[in-house]
Design an enzyme around this catalytic site. Structure first.
Site, PDB file in Angstrom:
ATOM      1  N   HIS A  48      33.562   0.455  65.904  1.00  0.00           N
ATOM      2  CA  HIS A  48      34.765   0.069  66.639  1.00  0.00           C
ATOM      3  C   HIS A  48      35.606   1.293  67.000  1.00  0.00           C
ATOM      4  O   HIS A  48      36.735   1.461  66.547  1.00  0.00           O
ATOM      5  CB  HIS A  48      35.591  -0.923  65.815  1.00  0.00           C
TER       6      HIS A  48
ATOM      7  N   SER B 229      29.604  -5.418  67.252  1.00  0.00           N
ATOM      8  CA  SER B 229      30.519  -6.183  66.410  1.00  0.00           C
ATOM      9  C   SER B 229      29.876  -7.529  66.056  1.00  0.00           C
ATOM     10  O   SER B 229      28.825  -7.555  65.442  1.00  0.00           O
ATOM     11  CB  SER B 229      31.875  -6.356  67.116  1.00  0.00           C
TER      12      SER B 229
ATOM     13  N   GLU C  90      28.455  -0.356  60.180  1.00  0.00           N
ATOM     14  CA  GLU C  90      29.840  -0.007  60.529  1.00  0.00           C
ATOM     15  C   GLU C  90      30.706  -1.220  60.232  1.00  0.00           C
ATOM     16  O   GLU C  90      30.202  -2.318  60.032  1.00  0.00           O
ATOM     17  CB  GLU C  90      29.943   0.390  62.007  1.00  0.00           C
TER      18      GLU C  90
END
Length: 349
Positions: free
Chosen positions: A317, A143, A247
């Protein structure tokens, strides 16, 4: 020279000096070869740091520490792990110093990030890249930790690992990934698993091929939002011949389109050898006159590149996620929706 001209000249000189000093501390293409971290073993000591947002409850730190201990490690907490400034886990200097200190500490064999969120990019100019380069260790997180992966790759060529943060779910799949990658040091073959579904055909973890073929190269990427925010900085690695893996989470499709447009306009997409997209969790359209679908966005930006490309990889995630080496050499197969390591990603011996 009048006063106004004198002030203008001084300001321009100061700006040039500032740019010069910055370029001395961080360059976009350092003359370094790929570096591998030292291998991990059970019983090693790992450092727990928080480069981004603070956790809401200190109990999360306890859970993270216990999870790492259950994996077989001794755990050393960053000095400022419980610090707080606004939403951040301490000041920029505090968060950066924890990372620098962990790389400098000879007893620490790996650095695990507590969580993501926002704020890691703020500390990039404060990291000691020569120190990191000379003390190659495992760095694990995802992330917002994408900022660290890319900066360290750009500045030191050290292989780092995109995978669960310490506060993530340590379910059976993720623990198995961790053990195979770090303890058994497999040349991993990453293939989506089929979940137990009461359905005739697979719906979850489904692969969608964008363009057929196979490609080889070093893996780069991470979270799309965080990565594109580094555009124009010396903390983004060269994309030439790389396999780009992306992502994201909670981004409307038009934002995904805008960020891929940024990568296209800066010339990054035209340089890559292959493309993979993982999960885009809760990437739902918002109100308006209509929107491009995710399929249309990938067809507009990725398909014309004429390189192997697919989406749906178990990266991002999601509860079960691959642990992948940023900077590791891989081969991807867009038709099978898989990729594999071609070379070890740890130092031998």
């Amino acid at each position: 020279m009048d006063k106004r001209q004198f002030i203008k000249t001084c300001a321009m000189t100061a700006a040039l000096l500032s740019l010069s000093n910055h370029s001395n501390s961080a360059t976009s293409s350092p003359n370094t070869k790929r570096r591998l971290p030292v291998a991990l073993n059970k019983g090693d000591t790992v450092g727990l740091v928080c480069p981004s947002k603070a956790v809401d409850e200190k109990a999360e730190i306890q859970v993270a520490q216990e999870a790492l201990q259950a994996l077989g490690f001794k755990v050393k907490l960053g000095k400022h792990l419980t610090a707080r400034r606004g939403h951040l886990a301490g000041t920029d200097i505090e968060r950066a110093s924890d990372i620098n200190n962990m790389f400098a500490d000879k007893d620490i064999k790996a650095i695990i990030c507590l969580s993501g969120g926002s704020g890691a990019a703020r500390i990039l100019p404060l990291l000691n890249y020569p120190l990191i380069r000379d003390n190659p260790k495992v760095l694990l997180g995802f992330s917002d930790i994408t900022a660290l992966h890319n900066a360290i790759q750009a500045q030191t060529s050290l292989v780092t690992f995109h995978g669960p943060n310490a506060t993530a779910s340590w379910n059976t799949f993720n623990v198995d990934q961790f053990q195979r990658v770090f303890f058994e040091r497999e040349l991993m073959n990453y293939q989506n698993v089929r979940l137990a579904e009461d359905d005739l055909v697979q719906r979850q973890n489904r692969i969608i091929t964008i363009s057929s073929g196979k490609a080889r190269g070093e893996l780069i990427g991470g979270n799309l939002t965080v990565l594109t925010a580094l555009a124009g900085s010396p903390y983004l690695p060269d994309f030439s011949g790389k396999i780009l893996s992306l992502e994201d989470v909670e981004e409307a499709p038009y934002r995904i389109d805008r960020m891929l447009s940024t990568l296209k306009l800066m010339g990054a997409l035209d340089k890559i050898a292959g493309f993979m997209f993982g999960a885009c969790v809760d990437c739902r359209p918002i109100g308006g006159y209509g929107w491009l679908t995710m399929e249309e966005i990938f067809n507009d930006h990725i398909k014309p590149l004429n390189i192997p490309a697919y989406r749906g990889a178990m990266i991002g995630h999601i509860r079960q996620q691959f642990i992948v080496p940023i900077g590791g050499k891989i081969e991807m197969d867009a038709d099978a929706g898989s990729f594999r390591l071609l070379e070890p990603v740890f130092q031998s011996g």
